[in-house]
Scaffold this active site. Structure first.
Site: not given
Ligand code: GLU
Length: 312
Positions: A249-250
């Protein structure tokens, strides 16, 4: 004309999972001689910024993932930022409301969490229908203390998505999803409504995106039907996982483009991702354009892909 799109949310620096699906979206369209639209999905104004939006455009161009319509290049279907398209979402919501297909919902997040509603495979809960049959008097009473969101009434019907990559995916909307939000109580339009309105208005014929959104496709197909719009073909692509099986994910800072751009040239990143996608025989550097001639969906895995720790 085949028309695909990039639809990133500028809520952080893009990471290799975003690039992986953007690369496949780009290749699929380029292989068919089609066009790509870039749309900035900045509905969530609290999390999205212009700086991230500009940065992700710069990242895509740096990688050679070009678009034919959208920010920087213009086109006939703008504006290309969802934050500027609220009038279109409002009009679609109005159409559905006029047909009695929506209802105001006053449930708070806390109330929804407390309701013992079944959980979907994607972690969301099935809306238990609390506000479905409120009388006009009850609506008026509740609206005095809290503005409502608006939900779509869904039927007890199985919707089948014929995914171009994953095959058939089915969901009974009433049982597996429940009436879903089209507009939140703070006035923000929901992703499900905006994405359908925009993909139709921008004449998108194929949607390539991460398989975390496969479970959204039945809701979206149903909205296409209600609004009398032509749906695209969906191609959901596997997610990239960390070596412990966690979804990237980010938050995985070392795999976002700020860090990667300092370490590798674009061809090196694309070579590694194309190898993971099964469309490049080694991890050797490659240009996006050089992957077009041999691109074939049949080579791309359907199961999520673990990124080996030593790859980047
Ligand atoms: N904006 C969404 C995201 O960045 C993608 C939506 C879509 O492709 O339909 O996750």
């Amino acid at each position: 004309m085949v028309t695909g799109r990039f639809a990133p949310s500028p809520s952080g620096r893009i990471h290799i999972g975003n690039i992986f699906s953007s690369l496949l979206a780009w290749l699929s369209v380029r292989k068919q001689g089609g066009r790509i639209v870039l749309r900035v999905e900045d509905l969530d104004t609290a999390r999205c910024t212009d700086a991230y939006a500009r940065q992700l455009q710069d990242d895509l161009l740096w990688l050679g993932l070009t678009w034919d319509e959208g920010p920087l290049v213009g086109g006939d279907h703008g504006p290309y930022e969802q934050s500027k398209r609220a009038a279109l979402y409002k009009s679609a919501l109005e159409t559905l409301r006029a047909r009695g297909l929506t209802y105001p919902c006053f449930c708070t997040r806390a109330e929804l969490r407390a309701a013992s509603a079944p959980h979907r495979s994607d972690g969301q809960t099935v809306y238990p229908g609390t506000c479905r049959n409120l009388t006009a008097a009850q609506v008026a009473e509740r609206a005095r203390t809290r503005p409502p969101g608006y939900r779509l009434r869904v039927p007890d019907e199985e919707i089948i998505v014929q995914d171009g990559h994953m095959g058939a995916y089915r969901e009974n909307l009433a049982r597996d999803c429940g009436d879903f939000l089209l507009c939140r109580s703070d006035g923000l339009f929901a992703y499900q409504l905006a994405v359908v309105v925009d993909d139709a208005a921008m004449q998108i014929t194929e949607v390539v995106r991460g398989s975390d959104l496969l479970s959204s496709a039945p809701r979206q197909l149903y909205l296409y039907r209600l609004l009398g719009l032509a749906p695209p073909i969906f191609y959901h692509v596997p997610l990239l996982l960390a070596s412990d099986g966690r979804r990237l994910s980010k938050r995985d800072r070392d795999l976002n483009l700020t860090v990667l751009r300092k370490t590798y040239p674009p061809e090196a990143i694309l070579g590694k991702l194309a190898y993971l996608a099964g469309i490049h025989p080694t991890t050797e550097p490659v240009r996006a354009a050089d992957l077009v001639p041999a691109f074939d969906w049949a080579a791309v895995p359907t199961r999520d892909i673990i990124v080996p720790e030593d790859l980047f």
